[in-house]
Design a protein around this motif. Sequence first.
Motif, mmCIF file in Angstrom:
data_model
loop_
_atom_site.group_PDB
_atom_site.id
_atom_site.type_symbol
_atom_site.label_atom_id
_atom_site.label_comp_id
_atom_site.label_asym_id
_atom_site.label_seq_id
_atom_site.Cartn_x
_atom_site.Cartn_y
_atom_site.Cartn_z
ATOM 1 N N MET A 55 -50.921 45.910 -152.619
ATOM 2 C CA MET A 55 -50.673 45.320 -153.934
ATOM 3 C C MET A 55 -49.283 44.677 -153.958
ATOM 4 O O MET A 55 -49.104 43.592 -154.520
ATOM 5 N N ALA A 56 -48.313 45.334 -153.348
ATOM 6 C CA ALA A 56 -46.958 44.777 -153.298
ATOM 7 C C ALA A 56 -46.964 43.445 -152.555
ATOM 8 O O ALA A 56 -46.395 42.452 -153.034
ATOM 9 N N LYS A 107 -31.954 46.317 -145.429
ATOM 10 C CA LYS A 107 -32.388 45.890 -146.757
ATOM 11 C C LYS A 107 -33.835 46.342 -146.962
ATOM 12 O O LYS A 107 -34.676 46.152 -146.089
ATOM 13 N N PRO A 108 -34.140 46.949 -148.110
ATOM 14 C CA PRO A 108 -35.509 47.405 -148.345
ATOM 15 C C PRO A 108 -36.468 46.223 -148.440
ATOM 16 O O PRO A 108 -36.129 45.176 -148.977
ATOM 17 N N ASN A 109 -37.661 46.405 -147.912
ATOM 18 C CA ASN A 109 -38.679 45.370 -147.926
ATOM 19 C C ASN A 109 -39.576 45.572 -149.148
ATOM 20 O O ASN A 109 -40.279 46.575 -149.237
ATOM 21 N N PRO A 110 -39.561 44.635 -150.103
ATOM 22 C CA PRO A 110 -40.365 44.822 -151.313
ATOM 23 C C PRO A 110 -41.871 44.826 -151.055
ATOM 24 O O PRO A 110 -42.635 45.287 -151.898
ATOM 25 N N ALA A 111 -42.307 44.349 -149.887
ATOM 26 C CA ALA A 111 -43.737 44.341 -149.573
ATOM 27 C C ALA A 111 -44.215 45.682 -149.018
ATOM 28 O O ALA A 111 -45.414 45.894 -148.895
ATOM 29 N N HIS A 112 -43.315 46.583 -148.717
ATOM 30 C CA HIS A 112 -43.684 47.894 -148.179
ATOM 31 C C HIS A 112 -43.674 48.933 -149.281
ATOM 32 O O HIS A 112 -42.759 48.968 -150.101
ATOM 33 N N GLY A 113 -44.681 49.785 -149.272
ATOM 34 C CA GLY A 113 -44.755 50.851 -150.248
ATOM 35 C C GLY A 113 -43.664 51.888 -150.046
ATOM 36 O O GLY A 113 -43.165 52.066 -148.933
ATOM 37 N N ALA A 114 -43.289 52.573 -151.109
ATOM 38 C CA ALA A 114 -42.291 53.641 -151.039
ATOM 39 C C ALA A 114 -42.829 54.777 -150.185
ATOM 40 O O ALA A 114 -44.042 54.982 -150.091
ATOM 41 N N ARG A 115 -41.929 55.523 -149.601
ATOM 42 C CA ARG A 115 -42.321 56.642 -148.742
ATOM 43 C C ARG A 115 -42.194 57.994 -149.437
ATOM 44 O O ARG A 115 -42.699 58.984 -148.941
ATOM 45 N N GLN A 116 -41.501 58.040 -150.570
ATOM 46 C CA GLN A 116 -41.280 59.309 -151.248
ATOM 47 C C GLN A 116 -42.552 59.783 -151.953
ATOM 48 O O GLN A 116 -43.134 59.051 -152.732
ATOM 49 N N ALA A 117 -42.911 61.020 -151.703
ATOM 50 C CA ALA A 117 -44.101 61.599 -152.337
ATOM 51 C C ALA A 117 -43.975 61.578 -153.856
ATOM 52 O O ALA A 117 -44.963 61.376 -154.559
ATOM 53 N N HIS A 163 -46.983 47.826 -165.037
ATOM 54 C CA HIS A 163 -46.849 48.945 -164.108
ATOM 55 C C HIS A 163 -45.984 48.529 -162.918
ATOM 56 O O HIS A 163 -46.268 47.536 -162.255
ATOM 57 N N VAL A 164 -44.944 49.320 -162.645
ATOM 58 C CA VAL A 164 -44.012 49.029 -161.556
ATOM 59 C C VAL A 164 -44.531 49.672 -160.272
ATOM 60 O O VAL A 164 -44.692 50.895 -160.195
ATOM 61 N N VAL A 165 -44.796 48.835 -159.273
ATOM 62 C CA VAL A 165 -45.340 49.287 -157.996
ATOM 63 C C VAL A 165 -44.261 50.048 -157.218
ATOM 64 O O VAL A 165 -43.115 49.618 -157.135
ATOM 65 N N ALA A 166 -44.646 51.164 -156.633
ATOM 66 C CA ALA A 166 -43.724 52.000 -155.857
ATOM 67 C C ALA A 166 -43.495 51.374 -154.483
ATOM 68 O O ALA A 166 -44.201 51.666 -153.527
ATOM 69 N N ASN A 167 -42.491 50.498 -154.404
ATOM 70 C CA ASN A 167 -42.170 49.866 -153.126
ATOM 71 C C ASN A 167 -40.832 50.384 -152.610
ATOM 72 O O ASN A 167 -40.214 51.260 -153.212
#
Length: 152
Positions: A66-67, A41-51, A107-111
Amino acid sequence: MWLSVHATLLMGPAAASDEPGVASATPSEHQEASSEESTAKPNPAHGARQAKLLGAGNCSWSTSMMAARALSDGVPYTFVGHLEASANQLPSRVATPYTVGPDAAIHVVANEVLGLMERRSVVKGRLDLRGRLIEMDGVRYLVITEYTRVGA
């Protein structure tokens, strides 16, 4: 040298290499990671990894911070509608590749949740988003914790 040392600290010794283009993982490790990613399950507190989601000039550490801050101090927020692409260049260097809400002011944070949405190609459709909203320095940030496609 700086890159090698920091890559070793951040990703472990197998990831660091002074030679460009050297793969660090064996095929079996890639297969394990793929199956792990599909079930984890993706962790909403972790930033996205995609450039693509982070964008040029943004900071993955600031995005993750920020997340985490929104999850701990933010208020519950629900939005039904479409994600709108943004310039993704806030002074805070927090990656926010999409906006939502009236006048696209949130603004939607990239998580990791947004990263999963990108990989599943659901970001273009109508969505029911759930998450936490926080305002910092006059900017409102949304961290998505759950999503559902509407009308799918």
